[in-house]
Scaffold this active site. Structure first.
Site, mmCIF file in Angstrom:
data_model
loop_
_atom_site.group_PDB
_atom_site.id
_atom_site.type_symbol
_atom_site.label_atom_id
_atom_site.label_comp_id
_atom_site.label_asym_id
_atom_site.label_seq_id
_atom_site.Cartn_x
_atom_site.Cartn_y
_atom_site.Cartn_z
ATOM 1 N N GLY A 22 0.847 -1.184 0.000
ATOM 2 C CA GLY A 22 0.000 0.000 0.000
ATOM 3 C C GLY A 22 0.881 1.231 0.000
ATOM 4 N N TYR A 58 -3.518 12.966 9.449
ATOM 5 C CA TYR A 58 -2.421 13.328 8.539
ATOM 6 C C TYR A 58 -2.694 14.663 7.824
ATOM 7 C CZ TYR A 58 -0.935 8.407 8.907
ATOM 8 O OH TYR A 58 -0.533 7.173 9.350
ATOM 9 N N GLU A 120 -4.854 4.076 15.825
ATOM 10 C CA GLU A 120 -3.581 4.662 15.381
ATOM 11 C C GLU A 120 -2.421 4.262 16.289
ATOM 12 O OE1 GLU A 120 -3.460 7.731 13.030
ATOM 13 O OE2 GLU A 120 -1.301 7.528 13.034
ATOM 14 N N THR A 183 11.447 4.381 8.037
ATOM 15 C CA THR A 183 10.920 5.723 8.372
ATOM 16 C C THR A 183 11.660 6.872 7.682
ATOM 17 O OG1 THR A 183 12.238 6.487 10.274
ATOM 18 C CG2 THR A 183 10.473 4.924 10.736
ATOM 19 N N ASN A 242 9.023 1.394 -5.556
ATOM 20 C CA ASN A 242 8.551 0.569 -4.436
ATOM 21 C C ASN A 242 7.518 -0.468 -4.867
ATOM 22 O OD1 ASN A 242 10.218 2.095 -2.856
ATOM 23 N ND2 ASN A 242 8.601 3.404 -2.021
HETATM 24 P P1 A2P Z 1 9.881 10.328 -0.221
HETATM 25 O O1 A2P Z 1 8.413 10.550 0.060
HETATM 26 O O2 A2P Z 1 10.593 11.591 -0.558
HETATM 27 O O3 A2P Z 1 10.118 9.215 -1.247
HETATM 28 P P2 A2P Z 1 8.647 4.488 5.546
HETATM 29 O O4 A2P Z 1 7.623 4.069 4.558
HETATM 30 O O5 A2P Z 1 9.501 3.368 6.077
HETATM 31 O O6 A2P Z 1 8.061 5.340 6.646
HETATM 32 O O7 A2P Z 1 9.714 5.439 4.782
HETATM 33 C C1 A2P Z 1 9.310 6.634 4.216
HETATM 34 C C2 A2P Z 1 10.524 7.486 3.897
HETATM 35 O O8 A2P Z 1 11.363 6.837 2.938
HETATM 36 C C3 A2P Z 1 10.135 8.808 3.298
HETATM 37 O O9 A2P Z 1 11.035 9.784 3.788
HETATM 38 C C4 A2P Z 1 10.289 8.603 1.786
HETATM 39 O O10 A2P Z 1 10.597 9.827 1.152
HETATM 40 C C5 A2P Z 1 11.468 7.624 1.738
HETATM 41 N N1 A2P Z 1 11.417 6.652 0.617
HETATM 42 C C6 A2P Z 1 10.325 6.075 0.091
HETATM 43 N N2 A2P Z 1 10.652 5.201 -0.882
HETATM 44 C C7 A2P Z 1 12.006 5.222 -0.957
HETATM 45 C C8 A2P Z 1 12.970 4.523 -1.780
HETATM 46 N N3 A2P Z 1 12.580 3.649 -2.696
HETATM 47 N N4 A2P Z 1 14.300 4.789 -1.569
HETATM 48 C C9 A2P Z 1 14.692 5.688 -0.642
HETATM 49 N N5 A2P Z 1 13.845 6.369 0.161
HETATM 50 C C10 A2P Z 1 12.508 6.138 0.007
#
Ligand code: A2P
Length: 285
Positions: A22, A58, A120, A183, A242
């Site tokens: 998701g 959010y 939450e 995160t 992703n």
């Molecule tokens: P962004 O929105 O700029 O892509 P999590 O889902 O574990 O909370 O992680 C979210 C964080 O990881 C966000 O800061 C997001 O930033 C970043 N992020 C999401 N996809 C990737 C990816 N494929 N590689 C590196 N960072 C990512």
């Protein structure tokens, strides 16, 4: 059944099913431009995501709803193709506050239903309309909630949750892993004393082997264990990246070597509320 980009729902014991990946939609409101959530959700649906994870708190749930409704209007998806998870915030755990708050979510989304509605976090704050209630000295106003429900579970290669996973699998319970990429490392609510998960050497070297990134390996690790992942991204390239996790698989040995990265470290430790009488993260799960 093999998971594919077109069909990656996994069954739930009540006969429903949940898409195993998701799009997470939490982004610090002060640092996020208006409209980027909507653009990201629309793009994610175009890429093939069918599961969106959001919440009223959010402050962008209206954009999520608009994006879903526009994609339905375009004929790209039907409402029943989309799985939306909303969340009950900590100031609304009193039974009489649950329904009105859920209705707020529905009104904000302008949808008739949500597919999943979860608590939450497992600690209550003082019931009321103030989302982050504090007294005049700035102290948090806590509330006893007597919760015996479950809540979402952080899960990634540094926090593999083996024991919880075994328990849930024995009881036909599907886990949804938040923060599957480790995160955004906001020190307000995240333990940043460990190096970033996505810089991990093993995840990167496996990524090289499969021509994938460390993020894709981390996500694949979880979905191969039948754990639902909700990586957040508002970046078009990373939203796509992703989702490209259905065209390779990790060997059993590689799965074991990633499992061995486990540091039992909970990144979302919410230390700002660690003196809450129901702070749950001192206990083992
Ligand atoms: P962004 O929105 O700029 O892509 P999590 O889902 O574990 O909370 O992680 C979210 C964080 O990881 C966000 O800061 C997001 O930033 C970043 N992020 C999401 N996809 C990737 C990816 N494929 N590689 C590196 N960072 C990512």
């Amino acid at each position: 059944m093999d998971l594919t980009a077109a069909n990656h729902r996994i069954p739930l014991s009540d006969g429903n099913s949940i898409p195993i990946i998701g799009l997470g939609t939490y982004s610090e409101p002060k640092l996020t431009s208006k409209g980027s959530c909507k653009t990201s959700v629309k793009m994610a649906i175009d890429v093939g995501y069918r599961h969106i994870d959001g919440a009223y708190i959010y402050r962008n749930e209206d954009e999520v709803g608009e994006a879903i409704r526009e994609k339905i209007a375009e004929g790209r998806v039907k409402r029943e193709d989309i799985f939306y998870c909303g969340k009950l915030w900590a100031t609304h755990f009193e039974p009489e506050r649950v329904r009105p708050y859920l209705e707020k979510t529905l009104k904000t989304l302008q949808l008739d239903y949500v597919d999943l509605y979860i608590i939450e976090m497992p600690m209550a704050l003082k019931p009321g309309d103030e989302f982050y209630p504090r007294d005049k000295y700035g102290n948090w106003l806590y509330h006893n909630s007597n919760l015996c429900a479950t809540w979402e579970v952080e899960c990634h290669p540094y926090f593999t949750q083996r024991k919880l996973l075994e328990f849930c699998q024995q009881h036909d319970i599907v886990i949804v892993a938040y923060s599957p990429l480790g995160t955004s490392r906001n020190p307000l609510w995240v333990n940043v004393s460990f190096p970033p998960l996505l810089k991990d050497e093993l995840l990167n070297s496996l990524g090289e082997k499969y021509n994938k990134t460390a993020a894709q390996v981390a996500l694949r690790f979880n979905i191969q264990r039948r754990i639902v992942v909700i990586p957040k991204s508002f970046n078009p390239k990373r939203i796509k990246e992703n989702f490209q996790i259905f065209d390779f698989s990790l060997t059993e040995e590689e799965m074991k070597s990633i499992e061995a990265l486990n540091k039992n470290v909970r990144l979302v430790d919410l230390l700002l509320w660690s003196d809450h009488p129901e702070y749950p993260f001192h206990d083992e799960y």
